[in-house]
Design an enzyme around this catalytic site. Sequence first.
Site, PDB file in Angstrom:
ATOM      1  CG  HIS A 346      -2.122  -0.850   1.107  1.00 11.99           C
ATOM      2  ND1 HIS A 346      -3.274  -0.460   0.465  1.00 11.99           N
ATOM      3  CD2 HIS A 346      -2.353  -2.115   1.527  1.00 11.99           C
ATOM      4  CE1 HIS A 346      -4.165  -1.438   0.504  1.00 11.99           C
ATOM      5  NE2 HIS A 346      -3.627  -2.452   1.150  1.00 11.99           N
ATOM      6  CE  LYS A 532      -6.387  13.442   0.608  1.00 14.05           C
ATOM      7  NZ  LYS A 532      -6.459  12.197  -0.156  1.00 14.05           N
ATOM      8  NE  ARG A 533      -2.090   7.850   6.946  1.00 11.68           N
ATOM      9  CZ  ARG A 533      -0.833   7.865   6.489  1.00 11.68           C
ATOM     10  NH1 ARG A 533       0.144   8.329   7.233  1.00 11.68           N
ATOM     11  NH2 ARG A 533      -0.562   7.414   5.275  1.00 11.68           N
ATOM     12  CE  LYS A 538      -2.345  10.336   3.540  1.00 11.03           C
ATOM     13  NZ  LYS A 538      -2.892   9.630   2.369  1.00 11.03           N
ATOM     14  CB  THR A 640     -10.372   5.152  -1.200  1.00 11.00           C
ATOM     15  OG1 THR A 640     -10.032   5.391   0.165  1.00 11.00           O
ATOM     16  CG2 THR A 640      -9.692   3.888  -1.691  1.00 11.00           C
ATOM     17  CE  LYS A 644     -14.021   6.084   0.675  1.00 11.11           C
ATOM     18  NZ  LYS A 644     -13.172   6.126   1.882  1.00 11.11           N
TER      19      LYS A 644
END
Length: 811
Positions: A346, A532-533, A538, A640, A644
């Site tokens: 991942h 998100k985390r 990110k 993901t 969504k």
Amino acid sequence: MNKTAFKKKFLDLLTEKFAISVEDASLFEIYTTLGTLIRSSYAKDWRHTWSTYDHEQQKQVYYFSIEFLPGRMMKSNLLNMGWLDTVQAALADLGIQLDDVLVQEPDMALGNGGLGRLASCFMDSIASEGLPGNGNGIRYKYGLFKQKFIDGYQVELPNEWLARGNLWEVRRESKSVDVYFNGYVRLNKLDDGTIVPVHEDPTIVRAVPYDTGMVGFRNGTVNTLRLWDAEIPLSEESHYRSIEQRRAIQDLTSVLYPDDSNEEGRRLRLMQEYFFVSAGVQSILRHFKTKQQKMQNLDEFVAIHINDTHPAMCVAEFMRLLLDEEKMSWERAWNLTVKVMSYTNHTIMSEALEKWSVEMLQSVQPRIYQIIEEIDRRFVEEMTGVVDWEVIQRTRIISDGLVHMAHLAIIGSHSTNGVAKLHSDLLKTVVLHDFYRLYPDRFNNKTNGIAERRWLQLANPSLSTVLDKTIGQTWRYEANDLHLLMNYSEDKAVHKQLQQAKQANKERLAAFILQETGVRINEHAIFDVQIKRLHAYKRQLLNLLHILTLYFEIKEEGCTDIQPRVFIFGAKAAPSYHYAKSIIKVINEVGKMIQEDPEVSDKLSIVFLEDYSVSLAEVIIPAADVSEQISLASKEASGTSNMKLMLNGAITIATLDGANIEIRDAVGDENIVIFGLTESQVYDYYEQANYHAYSYYEALPKLKRVVDSFVDGTIANIYPEGKEIFDSLLTYNDEFFVLRDYEAYVNAQKEIEKAYQNQERWLKMSLINVANAGRFSADYTVMKYAEDIWQIEAKPKSRKAKDEKYVPYTL
């Protein structure tokens, strides 16, 4: 089932459980009664499902994951059983709003982010496709943590989600197994040459399973998610004479991801991983032995999937049981292990490719270390003379005093897959290139998917109603039928309905924000969402730089034609990740600064919602106009949330990273906004070592003004955090190229604003995103896993045709 039958059964059960009338019942008592009724109604299907697997001798997959993140299950179960509309109407007749009942259920605190949500989407889709599959994980008492903001800082509190019990689980004490830790393993050699391991002075922990039914979508399939809790065996009670000693066992299943910044935390994390791996593999083999099948045919009945590196000890534990318990030869045991095991990678981030010190693994699980050591020795022996010694050294499992868990998972399995095309390509060409040269046939791609039932049918009834009226209901069964919406891409009436559905969701989110935070936001602004985390790669920080750019354009340049925006964040930072927590603090303080400035607050707002979770995402995602997918290219495996948000009509602003590339391919360049470095440009910087963050800081006055604001007093109450961020960008040369992508990102945001101001164009873009989201259904993803990796098939007659009239589960 009809309303009358349901109401009678519900009221009878309420009286039976609580001896009260519906008028006197609390919402939690109503929730408990309804949940009990739901579970009892799918119980026969649950039993029938696993008995059918056994009777038909079907091969089953066991999906091992350190995280599962199901969210609230009541509404999902009602939808999948075909009960949702009937129950909602029946409860309304009794003066009860179903939504008021649903919020009584806590989110299961079994995961943190994408990894756990993916695992739960897969559980839903495996059941909905009628596939024989089971989940295997840990029953955490507190999960990660409950996030609160105090003075802008993240504070971690215990998440006591089990305080009032869990309606959906069933304790299976008869299926308990013992797991051994610590001590010393002596290898005795018998006269016939057989090696017998003897585990001396072990710590023995009882693993007790709690099973939860995974209800398939209107097909009668109910699979099992098995979560393990740690208890002290009765035979060992005398060894635990203090609270501290007993707590050491209880801590095994207390929290997700214990703090690994110290030796004690790392040891606990390693013990957790072995605990659920050993319990799960023991349970699988014990069940298999009831089938009256030969052990050498095990791979025809069992597939074990390793979701990320946390369960990588499945390889060694499987070998241990075959060698020590079943007395199988090494060669036969190894052949079976490789056939049974498969592995999903991942990440390409080295920090997430787990490595454990030899000393710690030897101490925690001496027998497992012995087996890994022998796997490593045989691997080196097999490869010597076949490939260069340097390749062997880079790919062996044990090197430099460390045990490389990803190497164990790859060497010990028949399949290694990435989770988006770019990610899988990077695994083959860069991250795991040596392994790809050794095992080219084992590598493949399986792009992640989402459970569209939850993320559209449940989360967005407004949009779902528009779709039903426009294209019919077949999309509820086959997600690719969403593509029928493309027939209406120029239809202004459909555009208007989509706009109304989005506005209703924005008003719902605005009401929620007002209730939770006291902040009143502009319901007609652009809702710009990054959920998100919290991690540096990110690049929530890049988002913040753009917000500050808009702030200074208003304050110092007098810009008044900026399209109003609400920037919505949801994220948790790991408790020991100081830098991520500093970013949270600064975002919150910038939000406060904007809110208190009337010159700016009518144009900009920042809302950082506490304790991001599945149920919170279900409120945010349908209301989003813009989907922020801005990780540094090459760092995000898939994502993901991008899928969504796309499914709910948000426009993606993105780097060419992870599944963003496949989203672009699906919707076309004109319906997504792409910016920034590509993965090849990122790797060029790495190879040439010629990135100089300071040059961008000096060359771009707007960027310099924004970066300086972290340390010049513009933003109050952030001195240490602002300095830390400032230094990360300039002193330490901006590891994730935030300054390099800044100008491109600001320009991309201008493109977003321009598109939004042309509502005719924007609504068409939104429609095209919804219409092309079906390909990212987890239903299709798990079918590819089933066919290509697990070799499992749906149980007979489990899938209903989309035009077949469905008979609901019976009361």
